[in-house]
Design a protein around this motif. Structure first.
Motif, PDB file in Angstrom:
ATOM      1  N   GLY A  53       3.867  -7.268  -4.578  1.00 15.64           N
ATOM      2  CA  GLY A  53       2.678  -6.409  -4.634  1.00 15.64           C
ATOM      3  C   GLY A  53       3.300  -5.049  -4.934  1.00 15.64           C
ATOM      4  O   GLY A  53       4.464  -4.963  -4.807  1.00 15.64           O
ATOM      5  N   GLN A  54       2.501  -4.116  -5.380  1.00 17.37           N
ATOM      6  CA  GLN A  54       3.026  -2.734  -5.699  1.00 17.37           C
ATOM      7  C   GLN A  54       1.962  -1.937  -5.121  1.00 17.37           C
ATOM      8  O   GLN A  54       0.714  -1.876  -5.294  1.00 17.37           O
ATOM      9  N   GLY A  55       2.593  -0.722  -4.735  1.00 10.16           N
ATOM     10  CA  GLY A  55       1.788   0.453  -4.362  1.00 10.16           C
ATOM     11  C   GLY A  55       2.362   1.772  -5.097  1.00 10.16           C
ATOM     12  O   GLY A  55       3.409   1.719  -5.449  1.00 10.16           O
ATOM     13  N   LYS A  56       1.489   2.965  -4.721  1.00 12.02           N
ATOM     14  CA  LYS A  56       1.942   4.052  -5.502  1.00 12.02           C
ATOM     15  C   LYS A  56       1.913   5.320  -4.599  1.00 12.02           C
ATOM     16  O   LYS A  56       1.243   5.126  -3.944  1.00 12.02           O
ATOM     17  N   THR A  57       2.749   6.178  -4.712  1.00 19.23           N
ATOM     18  CA  THR A  57       2.876   7.506  -4.116  1.00 19.23           C
ATOM     19  C   THR A  57       3.332   8.650  -4.838  1.00 19.23           C
ATOM     20  O   THR A  57       4.174   8.260  -5.696  1.00 19.23           O
ATOM     21  N   GLU A  58       2.493   9.667  -4.808  1.00 16.73           N
ATOM     22  CA  GLU A  58       3.029  10.861  -5.647  1.00 16.73           C
ATOM     23  C   GLU A  58       3.619  11.922  -4.834  1.00 16.73           C
ATOM     24  O   GLU A  58       3.163  12.191  -3.687  1.00 16.73           O
ATOM     25  N   LEU A  59       4.452  12.279  -5.338  1.00 19.28           N
ATOM     26  CA  LEU A  59       5.309  13.415  -4.718  1.00 19.28           C
ATOM     27  C   LEU A  59       5.225  14.832  -5.267  1.00 19.28           C
ATOM     28  O   LEU A  59       5.304  14.899  -6.770  1.00 19.28           O
ATOM     29  N   GLU A 100      14.350  20.023   0.636  1.00 14.63           N
ATOM     30  CA  GLU A 100      13.564  19.372   1.659  1.00 14.63           C
ATOM     31  C   GLU A 100      13.777  17.958   1.694  1.00 14.63           C
ATOM     32  O   GLU A 100      14.252  17.082   0.632  1.00 14.63           O
ATOM     33  N   ASP A 101      13.783  17.089   2.889  1.00 17.69           N
ATOM     34  CA  ASP A 101      14.137  15.640   2.877  1.00 17.69           C
ATOM     35  C   ASP A 101      12.569  15.143   3.171  1.00 17.69           C
ATOM     36  O   ASP A 101      11.671  15.657   3.975  1.00 17.69           O
ATOM     37  N   VAL A 102      12.057  13.908   2.481  1.00 11.50           N
ATOM     38  CA  VAL A 102      10.689  13.459   2.791  1.00 11.50           C
ATOM     39  C   VAL A 102      10.948  11.861   2.854  1.00 11.50           C
ATOM     40  O   VAL A 102      11.979  11.219   2.498  1.00 11.50           O
ATOM     41  N   SER A 103       9.850  11.496   3.262  1.00  9.04           N
ATOM     42  CA  SER A 103       9.619   9.863   3.353  1.00  9.04           C
ATOM     43  C   SER A 103       8.403   9.534   2.790  1.00  9.04           C
ATOM     44  O   SER A 103       7.316   9.579   3.130  1.00  9.04           O
ATOM     45  N   LEU A 104       8.803   8.856   1.524  1.00  4.70           N
ATOM     46  CA  LEU A 104       7.630   8.488   0.603  1.00  4.70           C
ATOM     47  C   LEU A 104       6.992   6.999   1.138  1.00  4.70           C
ATOM     48  O   LEU A 104       7.905   6.142   1.342  1.00  4.70           O
ATOM     49  N   PRO A 105       5.646   7.131   1.745  1.00  5.28           N
ATOM     50  CA  PRO A 105       5.016   6.166   2.360  1.00  5.28           C
ATOM     51  C   PRO A 105       4.619   4.823   1.444  1.00  5.28           C
ATOM     52  O   PRO A 105       4.214   4.917   0.476  1.00  5.28           O
ATOM     53  N   CYS A 106       4.929   3.768   2.093  1.00  5.79           N
ATOM     54  CA  CYS A 106       4.738   2.433   1.472  1.00  5.79           C
ATOM     55  C   CYS A 106       4.867   1.397   2.738  1.00  5.79           C
ATOM     56  O   CYS A 106       5.858   1.492   3.345  1.00  5.79           O
ATOM     57  N   HIS A 107       3.935   0.484   2.725  1.00  8.94           N
ATOM     58  CA  HIS A 107       4.035  -0.783   3.586  1.00  8.94           C
ATOM     59  C   HIS A 107       3.211  -1.998   3.046  1.00  8.94           C
ATOM     60  O   HIS A 107       2.422  -2.034   2.423  1.00  8.94           O
ATOM     61  N   VAL A 135       0.783  -1.128  -0.145  1.00 10.42           N
ATOM     62  CA  VAL A 135      -0.046   0.006   0.034  1.00 10.42           C
ATOM     63  C   VAL A 135       0.706   1.275  -0.031  1.00 10.42           C
ATOM     64  O   VAL A 135       1.766   1.459   0.743  1.00 10.42           O
ATOM     65  N   GLY A 136       0.692   2.123  -0.997  1.00 13.50           N
ATOM     66  CA  GLY A 136       1.210   3.466  -1.043  1.00 13.50           C
ATOM     67  C   GLY A 136       0.520   4.540  -0.335  1.00 13.50           C
ATOM     68  O   GLY A 136      -0.183   4.136   0.860  1.00 13.50           O
ATOM     69  N   LEU A 176       2.182  13.909  -1.683  1.00 10.66           N
ATOM     70  CA  LEU A 176       3.070  14.119  -0.553  1.00 10.66           C
ATOM     71  C   LEU A 176       3.496  15.430  -1.157  1.00 10.66           C
ATOM     72  O   LEU A 176       4.153  15.542  -2.081  1.00 10.66           O
ATOM     73  N   ILE A 177       3.385  16.690  -0.449  1.00 12.97           N
ATOM     74  CA  ILE A 177       3.853  18.018  -0.824  1.00 12.97           C
ATOM     75  C   ILE A 177       5.093  18.384  -0.080  1.00 12.97           C
ATOM     76  O   ILE A 177       4.802  18.534   1.076  1.00 12.97           O
TER      77      ILE A 177
END
Length: 141
Positions: free
Chosen positions: A129-135, A40-47, A28-29, A34-35
């Protein structure tokens, strides 16, 4: 012989419950973008849900091209030799978080060109499995 037949039938009826343990798992992404701002530093969520250790899995973060990963964790190590050169030295996964099924990617020193959709892919060779996250990096021209 009849007892043996029933025993085999009982054992065979239990196999799907044992072998499909991971069939109920998924990657799951994030359903929200995420804006962040440049630098900056970010953490792209996925689990993985339900929680499942990913320490012995391949974990691949990529954008458009699967074969050119933003980050690749394989054989219990980070594979920077095949990593997209634009991300070299700016990404990290936490081994402690991988133990809990958290595949979130830490991305440092954001650039405008980092904006886009990131895919998080995990596999143990059988299950995947695959999830997606938009930055979105603010201030894009």
């Amino acid at each position: 012989m009849r007892f043996l037949g029933r025993t085999c039938l009982i054992v065979l009826s239990l196999l799907p419950a044992v072998s499909t343990q991971r069939d109920g798992s998924s990657v799951v992404g994030s359903d929200q973008p995420l804006i962040a701002s440049p630098g900056e530093d970010v953490s792209l969520p996925c689990h993985i849900t339900p929680s499942l250790s990913a320490v012995d899995m391949e974990v691949r973060w990529f954008r458009q091209k699967f074969k050119i990963p933003v980050h690749l964790y394989e054989d219990r190590r980070d594979r920077t030799d095949v990593q997209d050169s634009d991300y070299r030295g700016r990404t990290a996964l936490s081994i402690f978080r991988l133990q809990k099924g958290i595949l979130s990617l830490n991305l440092r020193n954001l650039h405008h060109t980092d904006s886009g959709v990131y895919s998080c892919y995990a596999t143990d060779g059988v299950w995947n499995g695959q999830g997606k996250t938009e930055l979105i990096v603010r201030g894009q021209c």
